[in-house]
Design a protein around this motif. Structure first.
Motif, PDB file in Angstrom:
ATOM      1  N   TRP A  99       0.854  -1.185   0.000  1.00  0.00           N
ATOM      2  CA  TRP A  99       0.000   0.000   0.000  1.00  0.00           C
ATOM      3  C   TRP A  99       0.885   1.228   0.000  1.00  0.00           C
ATOM      4  O   TRP A  99       2.006   1.206   0.493  1.00  0.00           O
ATOM      5  N   THR A 100       0.345   2.289  -0.560  1.00  0.00           N
ATOM      6  CA  THR A 100       1.064   3.556  -0.657  1.00  0.00           C
ATOM      7  C   THR A 100       0.101   4.682  -0.308  1.00  0.00           C
ATOM      8  O   THR A 100      -1.049   4.662  -0.716  1.00  0.00           O
ATOM      9  N   SER A 101       0.592   5.638   0.454  1.00  0.00           N
ATOM     10  CA  SER A 101      -0.187   6.845   0.751  1.00  0.00           C
ATOM     11  C   SER A 101       0.752   8.043   0.697  1.00  0.00           C
ATOM     12  O   SER A 101       1.949   7.883   0.457  1.00  0.00           O
ATOM     13  N   ALA A 102       0.225   9.206   0.953  1.00  0.00           N
ATOM     14  CA  ALA A 102       1.058  10.405   0.944  1.00  0.00           C
ATOM     15  C   ALA A 102       2.097  10.377   2.066  1.00  0.00           C
ATOM     16  O   ALA A 102       3.111  11.064   1.988  1.00  0.00           O
ATOM     17  N   TYR A 103       1.850   9.573   3.098  1.00  0.00           N
ATOM     18  CA  TYR A 103       2.737   9.554   4.261  1.00  0.00           C
ATOM     19  C   TYR A 103       3.705   8.378   4.302  1.00  0.00           C
ATOM     20  O   TYR A 103       4.580   8.324   5.143  1.00  0.00           O
ATOM     21  N   GLY A 104       3.534   7.410   3.440  1.00  0.00           N
ATOM     22  CA  GLY A 104       4.451   6.274   3.468  1.00  0.00           C
ATOM     23  C   GLY A 104       3.992   5.154   2.579  1.00  0.00           C
ATOM     24  O   GLY A 104       2.971   5.239   1.898  1.00  0.00           O
ATOM     25  N   ARG A 105       4.789   4.096   2.592  1.00  0.00           N
ATOM     26  CA  ARG A 105       4.438   2.918   1.825  1.00  0.00           C
ATOM     27  C   ARG A 105       4.942   1.697   2.565  1.00  0.00           C
ATOM     28  O   ARG A 105       5.862   1.772   3.372  1.00  0.00           O
ATOM     29  N   SER A 106       4.327   0.578   2.242  1.00  0.00           N
ATOM     30  CA  SER A 106       4.689  -0.667   2.899  1.00  0.00           C
ATOM     31  C   SER A 106       4.458  -1.817   1.934  1.00  0.00           C
ATOM     32  O   SER A 106       3.600  -1.748   1.058  1.00  0.00           O
ATOM     33  N   TRP A 107       5.243  -2.875   2.111  1.00  0.00           N
ATOM     34  CA  TRP A 107       5.086  -4.083   1.315  1.00  0.00           C
ATOM     35  C   TRP A 107       5.318  -5.262   2.240  1.00  0.00           C
ATOM     36  O   TRP A 107       6.229  -5.246   3.075  1.00  0.00           O
ATOM     37  N   VAL A 108       4.485  -6.308   2.097  1.00  0.00           N
ATOM     38  CA  VAL A 108       4.628  -7.514   2.897  1.00  0.00           C
ATOM     39  C   VAL A 108       4.478  -8.721   1.984  1.00  0.00           C
ATOM     40  O   VAL A 108       3.562  -8.776   1.155  1.00  0.00           O
ATOM     41  N   SER A 109       5.355  -9.691   2.157  1.00  0.00           N
ATOM     42  CA  SER A 109       5.307 -10.931   1.390  1.00  0.00           C
ATOM     43  C   SER A 109       4.133 -11.792   1.864  1.00  0.00           C
ATOM     44  O   SER A 109       3.726 -11.728   3.023  1.00  0.00           O
ATOM     45  N   TRP A 110       3.619 -12.625   0.970  1.00  0.00           N
ATOM     46  CA  TRP A 110       2.530 -13.530   1.335  1.00  0.00           C
ATOM     47  C   TRP A 110       2.944 -14.450   2.476  1.00  0.00           C
ATOM     48  O   TRP A 110       2.108 -14.866   3.280  1.00  0.00           O
ATOM     49  N   ALA A 111       4.221 -14.784   2.558  1.00  0.00           N
ATOM     50  CA  ALA A 111       4.706 -15.698   3.595  1.00  0.00           C
ATOM     51  C   ALA A 111       4.514 -15.135   5.003  1.00  0.00           C
ATOM     52  O   ALA A 111       4.507 -15.895   5.978  1.00  0.00           O
ATOM     53  N   ALA A 112       4.340 -13.832   5.130  1.00  0.00           N
ATOM     54  CA  ALA A 112       4.180 -13.219   6.439  1.00  0.00           C
ATOM     55  C   ALA A 112       2.788 -13.427   7.029  1.00  0.00           C
ATOM     56  O   ALA A 112       2.588 -13.213   8.220  1.00  0.00           O
ATOM     57  N   PHE A 113       1.833 -13.856   6.219  1.00  0.00           N
ATOM     58  CA  PHE A 113       0.461 -13.999   6.689  1.00  0.00           C
ATOM     59  C   PHE A 113       0.146 -15.443   7.029  1.00  0.00           C
ATOM     60  O   PHE A 113       0.466 -16.354   6.283  1.00  0.00           O
ATOM     61  N   GLY A 114      -0.498 -15.625   8.165  1.00  0.00           N
ATOM     62  CA  GLY A 114      -0.869 -16.966   8.597  1.00  0.00           C
ATOM     63  C   GLY A 114      -2.309 -17.321   8.301  1.00  0.00           C
ATOM     64  O   GLY A 114      -2.643 -18.489   8.127  1.00  0.00           O
ATOM     65  N   ARG A 115      -3.184 -16.318   8.247  1.00  0.00           N
ATOM     66  CA  ARG A 115      -4.587 -16.592   7.966  1.00  0.00           C
ATOM     67  C   ARG A 115      -5.277 -15.333   7.477  1.00  0.00           C
ATOM     68  O   ARG A 115      -4.744 -14.235   7.601  1.00  0.00           O
ATOM     69  N   VAL A 116      -6.459 -15.544   6.961  1.00  0.00           N
ATOM     70  CA  VAL A 116      -7.281 -14.458   6.454  1.00  0.00           C
ATOM     71  C   VAL A 116      -8.693 -14.663   6.973  1.00  0.00           C
ATOM     72  O   VAL A 116      -9.190 -15.783   6.997  1.00  0.00           O
ATOM     73  N   THR A 117      -9.321 -13.601   7.436  1.00  0.00           N
ATOM     74  CA  THR A 117     -10.741 -13.652   7.766  1.00  0.00           C
ATOM     75  C   THR A 117     -11.446 -12.620   6.905  1.00  0.00           C
ATOM     76  O   THR A 117     -10.841 -11.651   6.452  1.00  0.00           O
ATOM     77  N   VAL A 118     -12.722 -12.857   6.682  1.00  0.00           N
ATOM     78  CA  VAL A 118     -13.484 -11.943   5.839  1.00  0.00           C
ATOM     79  C   VAL A 118     -14.619 -11.338   6.657  1.00  0.00           C
ATOM     80  O   VAL A 118     -15.239 -12.004   7.477  1.00  0.00           O
ATOM     81  N   ARG A 119     -14.789 -10.081   6.455  1.00  0.00           N
ATOM     82  CA  ARG A 119     -15.904  -9.342   7.018  1.00  0.00           C
ATOM     83  C   ARG A 119     -16.591  -8.657   5.848  1.00  0.00           C
ATOM     84  O   ARG A 119     -15.992  -8.468   4.796  1.00  0.00           O
ATOM     85  N   PRO A 120     -17.827  -8.248   5.996  1.00  0.00           N
ATOM     86  CA  PRO A 120     -18.510  -7.586   4.882  1.00  0.00           C
ATOM     87  C   PRO A 120     -17.791  -6.329   4.392  1.00  0.00           C
ATOM     88  O   PRO A 120     -17.872  -5.978   3.231  1.00  0.00           O
ATOM     89  N   PHE A 121     -17.056  -5.671   5.264  1.00  0.00           N
ATOM     90  CA  PHE A 121     -16.396  -4.415   4.914  1.00  0.00           C
ATOM     91  C   PHE A 121     -14.922  -4.573   4.570  1.00  0.00           C
ATOM     92  O   PHE A 121     -14.311  -3.663   4.007  1.00  0.00           O
ATOM     93  N   ALA A 122     -14.285  -5.728   4.919  1.00  0.00           N
ATOM     94  CA  ALA A 122     -12.840  -5.868   4.703  1.00  0.00           C
ATOM     95  C   ALA A 122     -12.393  -7.316   4.791  1.00  0.00           C
ATOM     96  O   ALA A 122     -13.054  -8.152   5.406  1.00  0.00           O
TER      97      ALA A 122
END
Length: 183
Positions: A99-122
């Motif tokens: 992600w990138t914004s006016a204040y910074g940016r960040s990048w994360v590899s898929w390997a850093a994530f252990g799980r995903v949950t879904v909500r209606p908004f995110a």
């Protein structure tokens, strides 16, 4: 495959995010407060007069804990800096999430994530052990982008946590987890 979109967060989104990411600890705090309040009420109605003061204390602590759970999302959002609400550009590809914004940016590899949950908004991307959560707002995604993002999750995350599809429908076994798309 690469997916890009822009989203600007608002306070309502932030409150939903805080509530979703603290749901487990919030439930624990609420039950603890309920038990303390019940013990306080029991002590207030007990026969020996000396139990009146501990009963008031238990009731006060219990009600305080329960109120803390209810007020936490608003308090946390009030403390967020203005930069948190700036427009962000998200990019997903086979390498990871950025992600990138006016204040910074960040990048994360898929390997850093252990799980995903879904909500209606995110979508909420969790690191192993529940250490940190990355939110992926769904409000700015087109249905096609949502389907593509589900396919990326299915390709890069463990099978038990890969997403269902564009609208995040859930099965009865795991209402907050997303699974691979049906063939």
């Amino acid at each position: 495959m690469e997916i890009e979109f822009t989203h600007q967060r608002d306070r309502a989104y932030a409150r939903r995010l805080v509530a979703a990411s603290t749901a487990r600890s919030g439930a624990t705090h609420f039950v603890t407060g309920l038990i303390a309040a019940a013990a306080g009420i029991a002590a207030l109605t007990a026969e020996p007069a000396w139990t009146y003061l501990p009963g008031c204390l238990g009731l006060g602590v219990g009600v305080g804990w329960m109120l803390k759970v209810l007020l936490l999302p608003r308090q946390a959002v009030r403390r967020l800096p203005a930069a948190w609400f700036q427009s962000r550009r998200y990019r997903f590809d086979d390498d990871g999430v950025a992600w990138t914004s006016a204040y910074g940016r960040s990048w994360v590899s898929w390997a850093a994530f252990g799980r995903v949950t879904v909500r209606p908004f995110a979508y909420l991307l969790w690191q192993p052990g529940g250490l940190a959560v990355w939110d992926v707002p769904r409000g700015s995604l087109t249905p096609e982008q949502d389907r593509q993002l589900a396919a990326l999750f299915a390709a890069h995350l463990p099978a038990s946590t890969a997403p269902v599809g564009p609208s995040g429908e859930q099965g009865p076994q795991a209402p907050d987890r997303i699974r691979p798309p049906a063939p």
